[in-house]
Scaffold this motif. Structure first.
Motif, PDB file in Angstrom:
ATOM      1  N   THR A 458       0.840  -1.213   0.000  1.00 33.06           N
ATOM      2  CA  THR A 458       0.000   0.000   0.000  1.00 33.06           C
ATOM      3  C   THR A 458       0.873   1.261   0.000  1.00 33.06           C
ATOM      4  OG1 THR A 458      -0.243  -0.297   2.358  1.00 33.06           O
ATOM      5  CG2 THR A 458      -2.131  -0.885   1.042  1.00 33.06           C
ATOM      6  N   ASN A 459       2.005   1.210   0.686  1.00 30.87           N
ATOM      7  CA  ASN A 459       2.953   2.343   0.610  1.00 30.87           C
ATOM      8  C   ASN A 459       3.405   2.542  -0.826  1.00 30.87           C
ATOM      9  OD1 ASN A 459       3.085   3.355   3.128  1.00 30.87           O
ATOM     10  ND2 ASN A 459       4.972   2.321   3.740  1.00 30.87           N
ATOM     11  N   ALA A 460       3.798   1.443  -1.467  1.00 30.20           N
ATOM     12  CA  ALA A 460       4.306   1.515  -2.843  1.00 30.20           C
ATOM     13  C   ALA A 460       3.250   2.153  -3.742  1.00 30.20           C
ATOM     14  CB  ALA A 460       4.666   0.114  -3.337  1.00 30.20           C
ATOM     15  N   LYS A 487       8.360  -3.837  -5.128  1.00 26.41           N
ATOM     16  CA  LYS A 487       9.063  -2.846  -5.960  1.00 26.41           C
ATOM     17  C   LYS A 487       8.093  -1.808  -6.458  1.00 26.41           C
ATOM     18  CE  LYS A 487      12.611  -5.731  -8.062  1.00 26.41           C
ATOM     19  NZ  LYS A 487      13.043  -6.357  -9.276  1.00 26.41           N
ATOM     20  N   ASP A 488       8.592  -0.576  -6.556  1.00 27.71           N
ATOM     21  CA  ASP A 488       7.757   0.417  -7.227  1.00 27.71           C
ATOM     22  C   ASP A 488       8.647   1.376  -7.991  1.00 27.71           C
ATOM     23  OD1 ASP A 488       8.321   3.008  -5.759  1.00 27.71           O
ATOM     24  OD2 ASP A 488       7.686   1.796  -4.047  1.00 27.71           O
ATOM     25  N   THR A 489       8.019   2.148  -8.878  1.00 29.29           N
ATOM     26  CA  THR A 489       8.778   3.132  -9.657  1.00 29.29           C
ATOM     27  C   THR A 489       8.313   4.532  -9.261  1.00 29.29           C
ATOM     28  OG1 THR A 489       7.131   2.943 -11.396  1.00 29.29           O
ATOM     29  CG2 THR A 489       9.096   1.593 -11.649  1.00 29.29           C
ATOM     30  N   LEU A 519       0.738   8.132   9.395  1.00 28.96           N
ATOM     31  CA  LEU A 519       1.314   8.528  10.684  1.00 28.96           C
ATOM     32  C   LEU A 519       2.794   8.206  10.795  1.00 28.96           C
ATOM     33  CD1 LEU A 519      -1.366   7.482  13.271  1.00 28.96           C
ATOM     34  CD2 LEU A 519      -0.644   9.772  12.695  1.00 28.96           C
ATOM     35  N   GLY A 520       3.305   7.495   9.814  1.00 24.20           N
ATOM     36  CA  GLY A 520       4.709   7.077   9.905  1.00 24.20           C
ATOM     37  C   GLY A 520       4.877   5.889  10.819  1.00 24.20           C
ATOM     38  N   LEU A 521       3.864   5.017  10.882  1.00 24.29           N
ATOM     39  CA  LEU A 521       3.964   3.838  11.759  1.00 24.29           C
ATOM     40  C   LEU A 521       4.048   2.538  10.958  1.00 24.29           C
ATOM     41  CD1 LEU A 521       1.447   4.565  14.645  1.00 24.29           C
ATOM     42  CD2 LEU A 521       3.921   4.418  14.780  1.00 24.29           C
ATOM     43  N   GLY A 522       3.599   2.608   9.698  1.00 27.39           N
ATOM     44  CA  GLY A 522       3.497   1.380   8.884  1.00 27.39           C
ATOM     45  C   GLY A 522       4.814   0.635   8.803  1.00 27.39           C
ATOM     46  N   LEU A 523       5.899   1.340   8.465  1.00 27.17           N
ATOM     47  CA  LEU A 523       7.192   0.667   8.301  1.00 27.17           C
ATOM     48  C   LEU A 523       7.739   0.193   9.646  1.00 27.17           C
ATOM     49  CD1 LEU A 523       9.021   2.757   5.553  1.00 27.17           C
ATOM     50  CD2 LEU A 523       7.956   0.521   5.351  1.00 27.17           C
ATOM     51  N   ALA A 524       7.502   1.007  10.700  1.00 25.12           N
ATOM     52  CA  ALA A 524       7.985   0.604  12.028  1.00 25.12           C
ATOM     53  C   ALA A 524       7.302  -0.689  12.456  1.00 25.12           C
ATOM     54  CB  ALA A 524       7.722   1.710  13.038  1.00 25.12           C
TER      55      ALA A 524
HETATM   56  P1  ADP Z   1       2.986   6.192   6.609  1.00 27.62           P
HETATM   57  O1  ADP Z   1       1.869   5.461   7.267  1.00 27.62           O
HETATM   58  O2  ADP Z   1       3.083   7.626   6.999  1.00 27.62           O
HETATM   59  O3  ADP Z   1       3.099   5.932   5.168  1.00 27.62           O
HETATM   60  P2  ADP Z   1       5.253   4.455   6.840  1.00 27.62           P
HETATM   61  O4  ADP Z   1       6.026   4.052   8.018  1.00 27.62           O
HETATM   62  O5  ADP Z   1       4.544   3.374   6.094  1.00 27.62           O
HETATM   63  O6  ADP Z   1       4.281   5.591   7.322  1.00 27.62           O
HETATM   64  O7  ADP Z   1       6.204   5.212   5.869  1.00 27.62           O
HETATM   65  C1  ADP Z   1       7.035   6.222   6.379  1.00 27.62           C
HETATM   66  C2  ADP Z   1       7.506   7.153   5.284  1.00 27.62           C
HETATM   67  O8  ADP Z   1       8.357   6.428   4.396  1.00 27.62           O
HETATM   68  C3  ADP Z   1       6.391   7.675   4.416  1.00 27.62           C
HETATM   69  O9  ADP Z   1       5.830   8.836   4.946  1.00 27.62           O
HETATM   70  C4  ADP Z   1       7.100   7.958   3.108  1.00 27.62           C
HETATM   71  O10 ADP Z   1       7.709   9.240   3.187  1.00 27.62           O
HETATM   72  C5  ADP Z   1       8.207   6.914   3.066  1.00 27.62           C
HETATM   73  N1  ADP Z   1       7.918   5.754   2.225  1.00 27.62           N
HETATM   74  C6  ADP Z   1       7.469   4.516   2.603  1.00 27.62           C
HETATM   75  N2  ADP Z   1       7.351   3.696   1.536  1.00 27.62           N
HETATM   76  C7  ADP Z   1       7.682   4.424   0.458  1.00 27.62           C
HETATM   77  C8  ADP Z   1       7.746   4.123  -0.951  1.00 27.62           C
HETATM   78  N3  ADP Z   1       7.432   2.938  -1.449  1.00 27.62           N
HETATM   79  N4  ADP Z   1       8.146   5.130  -1.777  1.00 27.62           N
HETATM   80  C9  ADP Z   1       8.465   6.340  -1.297  1.00 27.62           C
HETATM   81  N5  ADP Z   1       8.444   6.679   0.026  1.00 27.62           N
HETATM   82  C10 ADP Z   1       8.040   5.726   0.879  1.00 27.62           C
END
Ligand code: ADP
Length: 701
Positions: A458-460, A487-489, A519-524
């Protein structure tokens, strides 16, 4: 930092050493002076004694001839001889009698100063003439001792006037003289008698200032009392004062050497390490700590302690920076949170009011409801993320390992996510080609694995406006890992942000990502999940070029069975033909109202219980009840307790839990307790009917 006053220990020590040195130097100097005085005193005493000894030897040496000549002065025979000049008489009475004396010269002169006997009985071969002046002096004095120079050397002369005692007027006849040559034998005899070394020298002074020798000078004077030469007597004085002086010099030099060595080692062992300690305390320099660690003795230990202390400080500084950073992140998180919550809330409140206060057409109404629905779901996902993160923090989450078919998992995710992509995005979304698929089920936590992939995909999609978004997996047998790639472009992430990207509340990039929301929590959360599953997560990305997120999980085959990819379950449409009695245990009136409204479209008989206790009673008293929708959090008795009471009595009665707790752990607990299924609040209509459908189907079968 304030420097301590001028006098540090080093300068104090130098001061002390200087005073000590001066004190010892004075001591040595006084010893030296005392020694010198003693030496001088002893020398003077010895010299006096030596002088006396030499003088008495010289006196003894001249006493014999003097006495002899005194006897001869008044001898008539000798007086007669000066007249008769009878040489036979002279030989017989004088020369022969004088044999025992060591006289080299015997001479007689007349009153006319002419020789009567000259050189005839001389052992000295060359002719010795007594000068006229000498005889004139002799005439005046009657007796004289003087020295004259001859070709053979210096001769000591004893002379006397020959006189007559018979004559009252005392008649003079001439002069009688004997002489001794100061030759080797003479000198040797004197040397033996005086126990000294004797030299005949021209001058009457001694140049040498040698304190080891005592000297006595005896001037050899002619008849006129003029010194023609000197006899020097020298005796060695073994006082050995030099040894004492040498000893003192050695002590002084050793003392100075000792002081220098002492200062050197004081610097090396104490002051240099102390300076290093000061430097470390002032600057905390790592190099200085390393130097101190190599210093001798206890300082090495102090160096180690400093290193420990420095490491602790660094840790503290790191922790402080981290705390400040966290603080900053939290502040930015709060403003994000406010923004992220207000946006959907604004939509919900705004469109609800719009619908309540204005007459809207049915088409517009649907549009508004869609917006309200979407905003509500957004809010729920935000709350889900927050709760998940706090559970991760408090270590309340543990992986729930099950047998997972990775192939179908990927396909399911693809289907689910694909439908969510907005049509406005020109994205080609696909599954990556897999050259090494998993041939068996994998033991892992399916829910968490799916959550990670959903987050990344979903981030991608979120950060890509056009191009490709793809995801997939491959098995790396030799490393015993499964690697998932997304992967994304899209926008890409600048390299400086790579190391922070997995930190919580971190949103990188510019307003693009801010616009995209989150919120910036997804990746964490994803990272925490990956690590929980025993893997690692990584990122490769360049600004403008897109991103590649990849993570691994351990390859643990669950069963040695071939995977048969299961067809995705077709959804059953709600046709409204179900009939039955449903007990809704719900304390909240609004939630119950919502249930009622949703169920209105169906032919169910609805009974309500306002708490767990009521639900138990109703179930026991109404055997026609086909299904219970049990709220978990209720007053009097909660849903779990009520279920525990109902289940043993009506084991075949399906009970679906409905809860506002949406975490995986809650879901797991619900299923573990034996509930038929669960549904999370806010209730999704479709999902609810799906569940009811399933329950009734099972019942029929
Ligand atoms: P959020 O819920 O804010 O997206 P994430 O932890 O998922 O929080 O992502 C943190 C930050 O990492 C995002 O705000 C974005 O700036 C960057 N980011 C994450 N995935 C990608 C991606 N595929 N391409 C570009 N930036 C990304």
């Amino acid at each position: 930092m304030k420097k301590s006053p001028n006098h540090n220990i080093y300068s104090k020590l130098l001061y002390f050493i200087t005073i000590m040195t001066v004190f010892f130097m004075l001591l040595f100097l006084s010893l030296y002076i005392f020694n010198n005085r003693q030496e001088k005193q002893t020398y003077q005493n010895s010299q006096k004694q030596f002088n006396a000894e030499v003088q008495s030897v010289l006196k003894l040496n001249s006493d014999g001839p003097t006495a002899l000549l005194t006897d001869l002065t008044f001898w008539e025979g000798l007086g007669s001889f000066t007249i008769s000049k009878d040489k036979i008489w002279f030989k017989k009475n004088i020369v022969d009698n004088f044999k025992h004396y060591d006289f080299e010269l015997i001479e007689v002169y007349g009153l006319d100063n002419n020789p009567i006997i000259n050189n005839e009985y001389s052992k000295i071969k060359s002719k010795v003439i007594i000068p006229k002046e000498a005889l004139e002096q002799l005439n005046k004095k009657s007796f004289a001792t003087f020295y004259i120079k001859s070709q053979k050397g210096i001769i000591e002369i004893f002379g006397t006037k020959i006189q007559s005692v018979n004559n009252l007027n005392s008649k003079n006849y001439g002069y009688f003289l004997v002489g001794r040559l100061l030759d080797k034998d003479y000198i040797q005899t004197l040397e033996t008698n005086s126990n000294s070394k004797i030299k005949i020298v021209e001058s009457n002074t001694i140049e040498s200032n040698d304190r080891n020798n005592m000297n006595y000078i005896f001037p050899l004077k002619n008849w006129n009392n003029e010194t023609i030469s000197s006899l020097t007597f020298t005796r060695t004085l073994n006082l050995e004062y030099n040894n004492i002086q040498n000893l003192l010099t050695i002590i002084v030099l050793s003392f100075i050497l000792f002081i220098l060595i002492f200062i050197y080692y004081c610097r090396l062992w104490f002051f240099a390490p102390l300076n290093t300690v000061t430097e470390i305390l002032e600057t905390g320099n790592k190099k200085s700590i390393d130097v101190l660690k190599k210093a001798p003795g206890e300082f090495a230990h102090i160096g180690n302690l400093f290193e420990e202390n420095r490491n602790q400080k660094l840790e503290l500084v790191k922790a402080k920076l981290k705390a400040e950073e966290n603080d900053r992140l939290k502040t930015s998180f709060l403003s994000n949170l406010s923004h992220e919550i207000r946006t959907p809330m604004n939509a919900i409140v705004g469109f609800t009011e719009l619908m309540m206060n204005t007459k809207v057409k049915e088409q517009e109404q649907n549009e508004y409801l869609n917006i309200i629905d979407k905003s509500g779901k957004n809010l729920i996902s935000i709350i889900d993320d927050l709760i998940e993160m706090s559970k991760i923090d408090s270590h309340q989450i543990t992986p729930n390992l099950t047998s997972v078919n990775i192939e179908s998992c990927i396909n399911e995710l693809y289907d689910t996510i694909k439908v969510t992509i907005k049509k406005s995005k020109k994205i080609d979304f696909f599954i990556l080609e897999n050259k090494s698929p998993a041939h068996f089920n994998i033991s892992t936590d399916e829910v968490k694995l799916k959550q990670i992939i959903v987050n990344l995909v979903t981030n991608a999609i979120k950060f890509t406006h056009e191009g490709n978004v793809a995801f997939g997996y491959e098995v790396i047998e030799d490393q015993q890992q499964i690697k998932f790639t997304v992967k994304d472009t899209g926008f890409g992430i600048d390299e400086d942000s790579h190391q922070h990207i997995f930190d919580r509340f971190r949103r990188v990039g510019d307003d693009k990502s801010i616009k995209a929301g989150g919120l910036g929590l997804g990746l964490a959360i994803s990272k925490a999940y990956v690590e929980m599953l025993g893997g690692t997560i990584a990122l490769e990305s360049k600004i403008g070029k897109g991103s590649v997120f990849s993570f691994t999980i351990p390859l643990v085959y669950d069963k040695v069975e071939m995977i048969t990819v299961q067809p995705i379950k077709n959804k059953t449409n709600i046709k409204g033909e179900e009939e039955g009695t449903i007990l809704i245990a719900e304390d909240d009136n609004i939630n119950f109202l919502l249930f009622q409204k949703i169920m209105k479209t169906k032919n169910f008989k609805i009974i309500r219980a306002q708490n767990g206790q009521e639900a138990v009673n109703i179930c026991l008293n109404n055997p026609e009840i086909d299904l219970v929708l049990m709220d978990i959090k209720m007053p009097v008795m909660d849903g779990f307790e009520a279920f525990e009471k109902i289940h043993p009595i009506r084991p075949n009665l399906p009970v679906i839990a409905q809860t506002a707790f949406s975490s995986n752990e809650d879901k797991e607990r619900i299923l573990k307790e034996g509930f038929s299924d669960y549904i999370t609040k806010p209730i999704n209509r479709e999902k609810l009917f799906d569940l009811i459908d399933n329950v009734f189907k099972k019942k029929v079968s």
